[in-house]
Design a protein around this motif. Structure first.
Motif, PDB file in Angstrom:
ATOM      1  N   ASP A 293      48.617 -21.716  42.739  1.00 29.76           N
ATOM      2  CA  ASP A 293      49.838 -21.566  43.526  1.00 29.76           C
ATOM      3  C   ASP A 293      50.988 -22.427  43.017  1.00 29.76           C
ATOM      4  N   PHE A 294      51.112 -22.508  41.692  1.00 23.64           N
ATOM      5  CA  PHE A 294      52.199 -23.242  41.061  1.00 23.64           C
ATOM      6  C   PHE A 294      52.847 -22.308  40.045  1.00 23.64           C
ATOM      7  N   PHE A 295      53.997 -21.729  40.412  1.00 22.23           N
ATOM      8  CA  PHE A 295      54.671 -20.780  39.526  1.00 22.23           C
ATOM      9  C   PHE A 295      56.145 -20.705  39.901  1.00 22.23           C
ATOM     10  N   PRO A 296      57.036 -20.289  38.970  1.00 23.33           N
ATOM     11  CA  PRO A 296      58.468 -20.247  39.264  1.00 23.33           C
ATOM     12  C   PRO A 296      58.817 -19.157  40.265  1.00 23.33           C
ATOM     13  N   LEU A 356      65.602 -14.350  37.982  1.00 26.99           N
ATOM     14  CA  LEU A 356      64.158 -14.550  38.147  1.00 26.99           C
ATOM     15  C   LEU A 356      63.733 -13.968  39.485  1.00 26.99           C
ATOM     16  N   PHE A 357      62.760 -13.045  39.446  1.00 28.08           N
ATOM     17  CA  PHE A 357      62.298 -12.334  40.629  1.00 28.08           C
ATOM     18  C   PHE A 357      60.788 -12.538  40.743  1.00 28.08           C
ATOM     19  N   GLY A 379      64.433  -6.501  32.106  1.00 28.96           N
ATOM     20  CA  GLY A 379      63.860  -7.775  31.672  1.00 28.96           C
ATOM     21  C   GLY A 379      62.374  -7.685  31.352  1.00 28.96           C
ATOM     22  N   THR A 380      61.681  -8.787  31.556  1.00 30.44           N
ATOM     23  CA  THR A 380      60.271  -8.926  31.189  1.00 30.44           C
ATOM     24  C   THR A 380      59.465  -9.384  32.390  1.00 30.44           C
ATOM     25  N   LEU A 381      58.287  -8.769  32.585  1.00 32.48           N
ATOM     26  CA  LEU A 381      57.379  -9.181  33.657  1.00 32.48           C
ATOM     27  C   LEU A 381      56.324 -10.122  33.063  1.00 32.48           C
ATOM     28  N   PHE A 382      56.308 -11.365  33.545  1.00 33.36           N
ATOM     29  CA  PHE A 382      55.323 -12.356  33.130  1.00 33.36           C
ATOM     30  C   PHE A 382      54.191 -12.385  34.153  1.00 33.36           C
ATOM     31  N   GLY A 415      53.247 -13.404  39.384  1.00 30.89           N
ATOM     32  CA  GLY A 415      54.097 -12.900  38.307  1.00 30.89           C
ATOM     33  C   GLY A 415      55.547 -13.160  38.622  1.00 30.89           C
ATOM     34  N   PHE A 416      56.383 -13.006  37.615  1.00 32.08           N
ATOM     35  CA  PHE A 416      57.824 -13.140  37.839  1.00 32.08           C
ATOM     36  C   PHE A 416      58.556 -12.369  36.742  1.00 32.08           C
ATOM     37  N   ILE A 417      59.634 -11.719  37.168  1.00 32.24           N
ATOM     38  CA  ILE A 417      60.454 -10.934  36.247  1.00 32.24           C
ATOM     39  C   ILE A 417      61.625 -11.802  35.816  1.00 32.24           C
ATOM     40  N   VAL A 418      61.852 -11.875  34.516  1.00 36.39           N
ATOM     41  CA  VAL A 418      62.940 -12.688  33.971  1.00 36.39           C
ATOM     42  C   VAL A 418      63.941 -11.779  33.273  1.00 36.39           C
ATOM     43  N   ARG A 419      65.223 -11.965  33.619  1.00 36.19           N
ATOM     44  CA  ARG A 419      66.310 -11.216  32.965  1.00 36.19           C
ATOM     45  C   ARG A 419      67.291 -12.210  32.342  1.00 36.19           C
ATOM     46  N   HIS A 420      67.940 -11.795  31.281  1.00 37.69           N
ATOM     47  CA  HIS A 420      68.883 -12.657  30.583  1.00 37.69           C
ATOM     48  C   HIS A 420      70.250 -11.986  30.481  1.00 37.69           C
TER      49      HIS A 420
END
Length: 434
Positions: A293-296, A356-357, A379-382, A415-420
């Motif tokens: 439970d440690f994530f952005p 960041l989503f 963006g990208t799904l991590f 997970g988290f989606i990152v866009r730039h």
């Protein structure tokens, strides 16, 4: 069967010249193959002319076979990786026997015997890291399929460690598109394994005069040089105002309530300039069990916010690379919303300007995760997964139109989606788990 003594005198001469000056920790070259033996049957294999008190390595190659512990008749080697063992020759001994069946070699195979000349280093030296890999060190050997095997062993003087009761190893690597595997840990003066990277908990080394640090790194198919670095560190406690910098390991003290960890970042930087895109390896300090439970969960112009669920034991996380950040812990008040989903297909709208989503997944195994969108700004799904045995993790990322498999021995966590970029529009994205 080839004798162990073949070429030994020449090798010892070369090693003596190589280590006439003490090497820095990042340039070892301390493991050298001195003999290769072919195994044709079940006959006992004898190693002769061994040096009492010295450290040796064994590597076995038998296709899909795996070695087992306790393979020496007069010593107790430690398995420190797939088909690799380390042992110290007992005092008063110059010969050892091993049973090929116990190595999985009764049907044939090969054994490589290596001498280890472990350079000694202090804790201060260790702060610079121990690096192996392409362009840094030579491989110990190269497999038939082109996999280059790098391995080094160093000797750490415990009297040089400021906090020997609180020590841990931090691993980082640069590998681009290469396929890599790694393994590392501590060995005591008798060749017994103290710890390895399967359980990365805080160690108390205060009872030792010295220990060996070993690191294994193999690489196949790299387009650019692939390297791995190992650091010996003592974890730092996270408190308000502390600087989070790399490379280091940090400790979150127990908390009875959920927290937000705000990490202020330099002007103009994004999460991609930090080490937070990479998996942090969050785990309980006492036993190395995964802390999922440690994530952005948010990125603003000034900070990145990490989710920290309540925990009754201290938690560690790694910060292996990236720009320096300033920490502030706040009680979670629910104002940062995190989506949650299970085994289903859902379409989310990422608001305008959001970079960041976050998504908190149900605990799932043996599933496929797909990501899709009609927008080029998706963006990208991590994805973050733990191992089913509660130790270790898996991290991967996918773009729109791609699918990632979460194997049965992994558990999908978050997970988290990152866009730039600037002026990001609102977009619809679909995440499917099946």
């Amino acid at each position: 069967m080839p004798r162990f003594v073949r070429g030994l005198f020449l090798l010892l001469l070369c090693v003596s010249l190589l280590f006439s000056c003490a090497p820095s920790p990042d340039h070892g070259g301390s493991i050298s193959v001195v003999d290769t033996m072919s195994v044709d049957g079940s006959e006992m294999i004898k190693l002769t002319n061994l040096r009492a008190g010295e450290l040796y390595m064994l590597y076995t190659d038998s296709g899909n076979a795996r070695g087992s512990s306790g393979v020496m008749r007069t010593a107790n080697p430690s398995s420190i990786g797939k088909n690799s063992y380390v042992f110290v020759v007992p005092e008063g001994t110059s010969e050892l026997e091993l049973d090929p069946a116990e190595l999985g070699l009764s049907g044939g195979g090969e054994i490589r015997i290596c001498e280890v000349d472990a350079p000694e280093f202090s804790y201060t030296d260790a702060a610079e890291g121990m690096t192996v890999g392409e362009g840094i060190t030579d491989p110990v050997f190269v497999e038939d399929d082109g996999t280059a095997v790098y391995e080094e062993i160093y000797r750490l003087d415990i009297s040089s460690v400021p906090n020997p009761e609180s020590v841990i190893l931090l691993y980082t690597h640069e590998a681009s598109s290469a396929t890599v595997n790694h393994y590392f840990g501590f060995i005591d003066e008798n060749g017994n394994k103290i710890s390895d990277s399967s359980v990365e908990a805080i160690l108390d080394l205060s009872s030792y005069d010295y220990v060996y640090v070993f690191m294994h790194f193999d690489v196949k198919g790299s387009a650019t040089p692939a390297t791995a670095t190992l650091y010996t560190v003592s974890p730092e406690i996270v408190s308000n105002g502390i600087e989070i910098s790399s490379p280091a390991v940090y400790l979150l003290e127990p908390s009875s309530s959920p927290m937000y960890l705000f990490l202020s970042k330099p002007s103009g930087s994004t999460i991609s300039n930090t080490g937070l895109l990479r998996e942090s390896g969050a785990r309980y300090a006492a036993d190395g069990r995964r802390f999922p439970d440690f994530f952005p969960i948010q990125e603003t112009a000034d900070a990145i916010v990490m989710n920290v669920e309540a925990h009754d034991e201290a938690v560690l996380f790694d910060y292996g690379s990236g720009c320096s950040l300033t920490a502030e812990l706040k009680r979670a008040d629910g104002t940062i919303y995190v989506e949650r989903m299970g085994k289903e297909s859902r379409t989310f709208t990422i608001p305008e300007g959001v970079t960041l989503f976050p998504i908190d997944f149900d605990t799932l195994s043996d599933v496929e995760v797909s990501y899709s969108s009609d927008s080029s700004d998706a963006g990208t799904l991590f994805l973050r997964s733990g191992h089913a045995d509660e130790y270790g993790y898996s991290a991967r990322s996918i773009h729109s139109g791609e699918t990632a498999e979460v194997e049965a021995h992994h558990t999908l966590e978050s997970g988290f989606i990152v866009r730039h970029g600037g002026n990001l529009p609102a977009v619809d994205v679909t995440v499917t788990i099946e």
